[in-house]
Design a protein around this motif. Structure first.
Motif, PDB file in Angstrom:
ATOM      1  N   GLY A   1       0.373  -1.554  -0.376  1.00 50.68           N
ATOM      2  CA  GLY A   1      -0.434   0.303   0.280  1.00 50.68           C
ATOM      3  C   GLY A   1       0.752   1.453  -0.123  1.00 50.68           C
ATOM      4  O   GLY A   1      -0.321   2.438   0.319  1.00 50.68           O
ATOM      5  N   GLU A   2       2.332   1.041   0.362  1.00 50.44           N
ATOM      6  CA  GLU A   2       3.018   2.002   0.159  1.00 50.44           C
ATOM      7  C   GLU A   2       3.461   3.194  -1.108  1.00 50.44           C
ATOM      8  O   GLU A   2       2.739   2.194  -2.464  1.00 50.44           O
ATOM      9  CB  GLU A   2       4.250   2.344   0.497  1.00 50.44           C
ATOM     10  N   GLN A   3       3.271   4.276  -0.789  1.00 54.03           N
ATOM     11  CA  GLN A   3       3.470   4.730  -2.834  1.00 54.03           C
ATOM     12  C   GLN A   3       4.879   5.840  -2.691  1.00 54.03           C
ATOM     13  O   GLN A   3       4.757   7.236  -1.538  1.00 54.03           O
ATOM     14  CB  GLN A   3       2.042   5.699  -2.549  1.00 54.03           C
ATOM     15  N   TRP A   4       5.805   5.813  -2.558  1.00 55.28           N
ATOM     16  CA  TRP A   4       7.336   6.119  -2.998  1.00 55.28           C
ATOM     17  C   TRP A   4       7.431   6.821  -3.757  1.00 55.28           C
ATOM     18  O   TRP A   4       7.167   5.591  -5.422  1.00 55.28           O
ATOM     19  CB  TRP A   4       8.210   4.912  -2.401  1.00 55.28           C
ATOM     20  N   GLU A   5       8.402   8.111  -4.265  1.00 57.76           N
ATOM     21  CA  GLU A   5       8.096   8.674  -4.737  1.00 57.76           C
ATOM     22  C   GLU A   5       9.514   8.326  -5.598  1.00 57.76           C
ATOM     23  O   GLU A   5      10.781   7.781  -4.988  1.00 57.76           O
ATOM     24  CB  GLU A   5       8.638  10.124  -4.912  1.00 57.76           C
ATOM     25  N   THR A   6       9.881   8.193  -6.948  1.00 60.69           N
ATOM     26  CA  THR A   6      11.049   8.034  -7.721  1.00 60.69           C
ATOM     27  C   THR A   6      12.274   8.944  -7.331  1.00 60.69           C
ATOM     28  O   THR A   6      12.119  10.536  -6.984  1.00 60.69           O
ATOM     29  CB  THR A   6      10.605   7.881  -9.117  1.00 60.69           C
ATOM     30  N   GLY A   7      13.132   8.204  -6.797  1.00 58.76           N
ATOM     31  CA  GLY A   7      14.514   9.525  -6.860  1.00 58.76           C
ATOM     32  C   GLY A   7      14.742   9.661  -4.871  1.00 58.76           C
ATOM     33  O   GLY A   7      16.206  10.562  -5.027  1.00 58.76           O
ATOM     34  N   ILE A   8      13.711   9.643  -3.849  1.00 59.80           N
ATOM     35  CA  ILE A   8      13.034   9.720  -2.572  1.00 59.80           C
ATOM     36  C   ILE A   8      14.503   8.531  -2.546  1.00 59.80           C
ATOM     37  O   ILE A   8      13.585   7.619  -2.816  1.00 59.80           O
ATOM     38  CB  ILE A   8      11.686  10.420  -2.782  1.00 59.80           C
TER      39      ILE A   8
END
Length: 868
Positions: free
Chosen positions: A431-438
């Motif tokens: 369920g996580e939403q992780w941003e590219t490059g972060i």
């Protein structure tokens, strides 16, 4: 003892009858005596080898600095945070702090954010003028990245879009809990809050005692302890602190009662206003990250503390550290105590450091210096919880604690400890939403430090996708970079060997962790999503790092997605601006600004922080390094015309840039007189140097306005030195000193001595700075001490020949016109009478022959002693 034997041997020889009849020539006897004395001196050197040359005080401070380990921190942390709920970032923060402040890693690096970690964070925040509440927020994380030159320090995308506080309470009201929070089916917390008038707060704030002499230890009482509320202290002397009442599974945290206390020591005289404020705080389910806006702190109350001076208090405790810093029950605690002698006089009487009943003797402490004393294995506790600890300085002559000089009070928390096996992934777990490059953190449980359980060096993480038949494909390996976790630049695989190898964005990704030693493994329970980057900032069109002249303007351009507003940090609209950020900016834009360098010799960052409608903050930044700054140093005080009081502390003030070490000296008539400080490493400007003029300055004070301060700084690049001197001279004023006096006596006194013997001269002086002893048949002319041992006994010297001996003492007489150096004398006669012999030549031969015999006896005794 050998010195006394040598003089005594010569004395015996000169008063004895001749033993070597054949040695009838003075020159032959003198030659033999000189040879034997050389042998005696050599043997004495073997019996009493010269002590090792003491190491100078500056040898204790290294001139090179190491760069601390640079963590990639992405979540807000405060008291009570643990590795399991922050993705391993607590232990990474602790590793940085241990490196940065040179603290024992085995004591601080524990994975639990306790009081010692909070104190280290506050110390870091105070050093860089950040909000000093012990909370590791975005500003603190950005400064840590700038200090150690590390990589990204960004907030991850939200796991739970928490129902954060979207609007502030009206003026005069604050948020408090309206009942238990709820957690939905996705494991997300929903806060049950309400606005209440500030006047309804049940918290009270009081102190005792509210006045007294420095150092004054004050106990503050807080009449409320609500779980989940952070109480912040500002003690009024620059020190701050905070504490949170945590429900700890029935371990009996004393801060969760109806009232609790904390203590603080005021080291110097003054009037201080202590302030208590409180702030509601909320936690997330294990493994989740719940971004939200916290309510502003509410002031509970203030108290005024009045501290008067204590002229007799010169020895004080300035710091106490424990190892391990976060112990388990039954751990033996080693205590490191820092002591300062504030007096302008050396402490030569032994005193003791007492920790938990264990004492260590301190025989000497030089004037205006500090030293650390280690008390090993001082104490332990068999039950968990927070313990109040007292460290004492004791004067043994006072008997036990009745002779206490100073007391330092603080607390230490003992944990029960735990152990486990296997491995379970906790983030990302679905369920996580992780941003590219972060940078986001892959975490697992259990984890333990010393002994290690599932350390990251044994664990590999793989990015996977699921096939329609339920099998999984491996996309690639996530590189290891943490202690209790893996810090992952989201979307990048095989980072150690392949740069910019980013996978496609979208849903359906899993993480599988494998312990390569035990074979244990686990996979995310459900898929997570990799999102596009939502905030991006560039400086002069670059992602950095860049090298910028501090006086040069730069263009900052930022873009964001689904955000409501942005703020630029580390920038100024003008070089004279005191505001180092620009807020209320649109979600995208471009602006010409100056870079704000806290220290022109160190790097910094320009960051863009953008907020979405739910209050979530996402940050991007560019690392900026300064161009080389010209080295310079400047004396600002004293700079001419001042009158500095003898015996009172004075602040020598300097400013400088581009230097790594500074020396400060006193000049008289534009000629060097003495060093005040020598080769002291420095890191910031301006700087204060504390100096108490004393006897040496008093001796020349009557010469008037002829003094200057000189400062020299070693260039940071090692190419030489820069210096500066007071623009005009200054003078001294102050105490008046009485003329010097002395008294001298000798034993045996006026009597005839034959055979063996000698004379013990003893003397006492007052107000003397130098002393010289002359006279006697020995034609003695030598400088001698003006004072005896630390116990007030007279100074003594053993001589071998009779005669009249005169002691001449020199001292300073007053500071008024006409004052200056004066002398005083005293004398005594020993051994008056006929010594034997009717003729000077035969008498001389007899004396020399006796000396030769005595020296031979002394030589035999020394050889015998060396053979034992």
């Amino acid at each position: 003892m050998l010195k006394k034997i040598t003089f005594a041997g010569v004395g015996i020889a000169l008063l004895a009858s001749p033993l070597l009849a054949s040695a009838d020539m003075v020159s032959d006897l003198q030659a033999q005596i000189q040879a034997l004395m050389a042998q005696v001196a050599a043997l004495q050197g073997q019996l009493n080898p010269a002590p090792a040359t003491p190491v100078g005080p500056t040898d204790d401070y290294g001139t090179t600095q190491t760069t601390p380990a640079c963590p990639n921190l992405s979540v807000t942390m405060q008291r009570g945070a643990r590795d399991a709920t922050t993705g391993g970032q607590v232990i990474d923060l602790q590793t940085f702090l241990a490196d940065y402040f040179n603290l024992p890693e085995e004591g601080l690096v524990t994975g639990y954010f306790g009081k010692n970690t909070e104190a280290a964070v506050i110390r870091f925040q105070n050093q860089y003028s950040l909000p000093a509440f012990g909370i590791v927020g975005s500003l603190t994380r950005a400064k840590i990245a700038g200090v150690c030159g590390g990589g990204a320090v960004l907030q991850p995308g939200p796991v739970c879009i928490a129902e954060a506080l979207r609007t502030a309470c009206p003026t005069g009201q604050h948020y408090e809990s309206a009942g238990p929070d709820t957690i939905d089916a996705n494991g997300c917390r929903h806060d049950n809050l309400r606005c209440v008038p500030d006047s309804t707060s049940t918290a009270t704030f009081s102190a005792a005692p509210m006045s007294g002499q420095a150092p004054l230890n004050v106990t503050f009482t807080i009449g409320e302890a609500k779980p989940g509320v952070t109480y912040n202290f500002s003690y009024g002397d620059g020190a701050t602190g905070s504490a949170t009442c945590v429900q700890d599974g029935g371990k009996g945290d004393p801060r969760c009662g109806a009232a609790w206390t904390t203590a603080h020591t005021y080291a110097s005289a003054g009037t201080y206003t202590a302030t208590l404020s409180k702030q509601e705080s909320y936690s997330c389910p294990p493994g989740a990250y719940c971004p939200m806006l916290y309510p502003a702190p509410v002031t509970v109350g203030t108290v005024t503390i009045t501290v008067t001076g204590n002229p007799t208090q010169t020895l004080v405790i300035t710091d106490v550290q424990y190892s391990p810093a976060h112990p388990h029950v039954n751990d033996l605690i080693t205590t490191t105590v820092t002591i300062m002698n504030k007096s302008s006089s050396d402490r030569t009487t032994t005193f003791q450091v007492n920790v938990g009943g264990t004492t260590v003797d301190v025989p000497y402490l030089a004037a205006v210096t500090s030293r650390t004393v280690i008390v090993p294995n001082a104490f332990t506790f068999a039950d968990p919880g927070q313990k109040t600890l007292h460290t004492h300085l004791i004067n043994p002559l006072g008997g036990g604690l009745g002779g206490t000089i100073d007391t330092y009070t603080n607390t230490l928390t003992f944990d029960a400890g735990s152990n486990s096996s296997g491995v379970t992934i906790t983030a990302p777990n679905g369920g996580e939403q992780w941003e590219t490059g972060i940078t986001n953190t892959v975490t697992w449980t259990p984890y333990q430090y010393n002994p290690d359980i599932n350390p990251s060096r044994d664990v590999t993480a793989f990015l996977e996708t699921k096939n329609s038949d339920g099998s999984f494909n491996i996309f690639g390996r996530v590189e290891e970079s943490g202690k209790a976790s893996i810090h992952w630049v989201t979307g990048q695989l095989y980072a150690a060997s392949q740069s910019n190898n980013f996978i496609p964005q979208g849903p359906g990704y899993y993480i599988r962790v494998v312990n390569n030693v035990t074979g244990a493994w686990d996979r995310s329970d459900a898929p997570f999503t990799i999102l596009p980057r939502s905030v991006d900032v560039k400086v002069d069109g670059s992602d950095g790092p860049l090298t910028i002249d501090p006086s040069q303007k730069v263009w900052v351009e930022w873009t964001s997605t689904n955000k409501t507003s942005c703020t630029l940090y580390g920038v100024m609209d003008s070089l004279t601006s005191t505001q180092t950020y620009i807020g209320n900016l649109p979600t995208s834009g471009k602006r010409e600004v100056y870079v704000w360098f806290y220290d022109p010799s160190s790097g910094t960052t320009i960051s863009a922080q953008c907020v979405d409608a739910a209050g979530n903050v996402v940050t991007d930044w560019v690392v900026i390094n300064p161009t080389s700054q010209p080295a310079a140093i400047r004396i600002t005080s004293p700079n001419g015309g001042e009158q500095i009081s003898i015996g009172s502390e004075y602040v020598v003030r300097t400013s400088y840039s581009g230097v790594s070490a500074v020396s400060v000296a006193l000049y008289k008539n534009d000629q060097w007189m003495k060093w005040l400080y020598k080769d002291v490493p420095v890191s910031s400007s301006p700087h204060d140097w504390y100096w108490t003029p004393s006897t040496e300055e008093a001796a020349v004070a009557s010469q008037g306005s002829v003094f200057k301060i000189y400062a020299t700084g070693q260039r940071t690049d090692g190419t030489g030195y820069v210096d500066d001197k007071s623009d005009a001279p200054f003078s001294f004023s102050g105490i008046t000193v009485s003329p010097p006096t002395c008294s001298i006596s000798g034993t045996p006194g006026n009597e005839v001595v034959s055979g063996t013997g000698g004379y013990n001269l003893s003397w006492v002086t007052t107000n003397a700075s130098t002393a010289n002893l002359t006279g006697g048949a020995m034609n003695l002319n030598t400088g001698v001490p003006v004072t005896g041992n630390p116990y007030g006994q007279p100074t003594q010297m053993w001589v071998s020949q009779p005669g009249t001996y005169t002691l001449t003492v020199t001292g300073t007489y007053g500071l008024a016109p006409g004052g200056g150096l004066v002398t005083g004398t005293c004398s005594t006669t020993v051994g008056a009478g006929v010594l034997g012999g009717t003729d000077s030549s035969s008498g001389t031969n007899a004396y020399l022959a006796s000396a030769l015999s005595a020296l031979e006896s002394a030589l035999k005794a020394l050889i015998s002693k060396l053979g034992q």
